[in-house]
Design a protein around this motif. Structure first.
Motif, mmCIF file in Angstrom:
data_model
loop_
_atom_site.group_PDB
_atom_site.id
_atom_site.type_symbol
_atom_site.label_atom_id
_atom_site.label_comp_id
_atom_site.label_asym_id
_atom_site.label_seq_id
_atom_site.Cartn_x
_atom_site.Cartn_y
_atom_site.Cartn_z
ATOM 1 N N GLU A 1 6.171 0.028 15.579
ATOM 2 C CA GLU A 1 5.708 -1.355 15.505
ATOM 3 C C GLU A 1 4.190 -1.461 15.585
ATOM 4 N N LYS A 2 3.623 -0.652 16.466
ATOM 5 C CA LYS A 2 2.167 -0.605 16.567
ATOM 6 C C LYS A 2 1.672 0.657 15.885
ATOM 7 N N PHE A 3 0.713 0.497 15.029
ATOM 8 C CA PHE A 3 0.250 1.668 14.273
ATOM 9 C C PHE A 3 -1.236 1.519 13.983
ATOM 10 N N THR A 4 -1.841 2.647 13.627
ATOM 11 C CA THR A 4 -3.264 2.623 13.281
ATOM 12 C C THR A 4 -3.412 2.616 11.758
ATOM 13 N N LEU A 5 -4.586 2.238 11.326
ATOM 14 C CA LEU A 5 -4.826 2.213 9.883
ATOM 15 C C LEU A 5 -4.748 3.611 9.278
ATOM 16 N N THR A 6 -5.149 4.598 10.051
ATOM 17 C CA THR A 6 -5.067 5.960 9.524
ATOM 18 C C THR A 6 -3.614 6.384 9.322
ATOM 19 N N GLN A 7 -2.754 5.990 10.261
ATOM 20 C CA GLN A 7 -1.333 6.305 10.089
ATOM 21 C C GLN A 7 -0.779 5.630 8.840
ATOM 22 N N LEU A 8 -1.173 4.390 8.655
ATOM 23 C CA LEU A 8 -0.693 3.662 7.484
ATOM 24 C C LEU A 8 -1.177 4.319 6.199
ATOM 25 N N GLN A 9 -2.426 4.731 6.225
ATOM 26 C CA GLN A 9 -2.964 5.412 5.045
ATOM 27 C C GLN A 9 -2.211 6.708 4.761
ATOM 28 N N ASN A 10 -1.847 7.410 5.834
ATOM 29 C CA ASN A 10 -1.075 8.643 5.656
ATOM 30 C C ASN A 10 0.241 8.386 4.932
ATOM 31 N N VAL A 11 0.909 7.290 5.294
ATOM 32 C CA VAL A 11 2.175 6.966 4.640
ATOM 33 C C VAL A 11 1.948 6.776 3.139
ATOM 34 N N TYR A 12 0.933 6.019 2.808
ATOM 35 C CA TYR A 12 0.633 5.812 1.386
ATOM 36 C C TYR A 12 0.325 7.128 0.690
ATOM 37 N N GLU A 13 -0.454 7.949 1.336
ATOM 38 C CA GLU A 13 -0.846 9.203 0.706
ATOM 39 C C GLU A 13 0.343 10.125 0.478
#
Lengths: 229, 229
Positions: A160-172
């Motif tokens: 539920e709580k995440f960092t922008l870097t984690q989100l970017q990793n998912v996209y990558e």
DNA sequence: AATATACCGTGTATATATTACACTAAGTAA
DNA sequence: TTACTTAGTGTAATATATACACGGTATATT
């Protein structure tokens, strides 16, 4: 539509692609079959549709039976009906996918008798799959690649709580390419669907990043907007 | 996937949404049913899937039986399986759509016995439809609206030689909004999938426009490109 | 306490794409 | 010859996408 009563016995099943994200890798839930046909093979979780349930209900039920997870949105993406796809007869399979938060309480419930065990497998290291499941999987993966570009489904894979870097990793990982950090953050924040929690990561070595939460209220505005990464 | 043998009899059907473009209007092929259930109602053309044919083959066969048309690409878009959708039992329907060139030789073959007649109906003047066909149609229309923005399927609705104004009309009718002439032409030509035939319209009052043809060889390059109108 | 480490977080300039907007040219009909 | 109708064209303003580098800060180590 149907003009005469059924002329031959036939049945339909649901197959589910359950995506998860863990340790920087995109994973999929596979079962090891305990019954013929394809005994001991790996397969996507699935089951027959019951007489008294809709396709969507059936997909939810199968997910629940396998994982104990409820209230996850599953999306139908294609129906597979080649004549020889199932050795035991004419069985058409409606395929669904869902994206799940792993971590913490995500331990899988004991699997019903038809499978020995279920595992989360890195999508880059898939074993040989039963039936036409490789084809189903490939099509499902293509689907989420296209969809992640248009709708913020990547959140569903993260806690539920995440960092922008984690989100970017998912996209990558899903798109299979590196993205520019500054451009990614600029664009992602411009959609206004992230709520800054004024809170930092805990328990990490080195500098902690800001935590965000997906803001459902603002989600509607984004729908249908073209995103490109 | 399927773990046990079928536990109840069930059957699947195909329903087809056939889109056509004529006299500046988007049309859909509907049949008037001649059998129960829903005798005398309007419906999408469809039929049961046979034991020895894939879903795609079945869709092509049904289209051919109804219209005499062959070699048209039909695309599966969703499978409808609510419990009560068919009064005679559990019948799941896989929905396809296709876009057809009308005009000239497009006269419909006599329809098989289950329908009185088939007609091209303006999508803005649909009658009440049998089964859940209104829902199927709505979803199919949404699908082509989204798709026309990303892939040049609009050509399939036009005769082989067409003018840019005709093409723009197709977009306007499907999207339900007026487009700017200069911007439309600029963008459409920039895709390099139109071949200028150095040929003019014939038999029109007033100035004749240049005819173009869709260039299949160049189509691949466009695929997946984001188009927005 | 000082230092090394590794990730966090930020801005600007350029190129590309989208939008808004109006008139002349050409062919037909009377 | 004139009136009519549709064809066909360009530019400026705005918005979006891309390319690119370094100082800040919390932690770990000595």
């Amino acid at each position: 539509m149907i003009e005469v009563l059924p002329q031959f016995n036939s049945t339909f099943s649901i197959d589910c692609i359950l995506f998860g994200f863990d340790e920087g890798e995109l994973k999929v839930l596979l079962i090891e079959r305990n019954e013929e046909p394809f005994k001991d093979w790996w397969a996507l979780p699935g089951n027959l549709v019951s007489e008294n349930e809709s396709l969507d209900q059936s997909a939810s039920r199968i997910l629940h039976e396998l994982t104990g997870i409820e209230n996850v949105y599953m999306e139908q993406f294609y129906t597979f009906g080649d004549v020889g796809r199932h050795p035991q007869g004419r069985i058409i399979s409606v395929a669904y996918y869902a994206m799940l938060r792993l971590g913490g309480d995500k331990a899988l419930k004991p699997i019903s008798n038809y499978a020995k065990q279920a595992y989360w497998i890195n999508v880059k290291e898939l074993p040989k799959l039963a039936f036409d499941h490789q084809k189903i999987f490939d099509q499902g993966l293509e689907k989420i690649k296209r969809r992640i570009k248009h709708q913020p489904i990547a959140f569903e894979l993260l806690p539920e709580k995440f960092t922008l870097t984690q989100l970017q990793n998912v996209y990558e990982v899903i798109l299979g390419k590196k993205l520019d950090k500054r451009n990614f953050r600029k664009k992602m924040l411009s959609f206004n669907v992230l709520k800054d929690l004024n809170e930092k990561q805990k328990g990490v070595s080195f500098r902690a990043a800001t935590l965000y939460r997906f803001d459902k209220r603002k989600y509607g505005k984004l729908f249908g907007k073209e995103i490109s990464f």
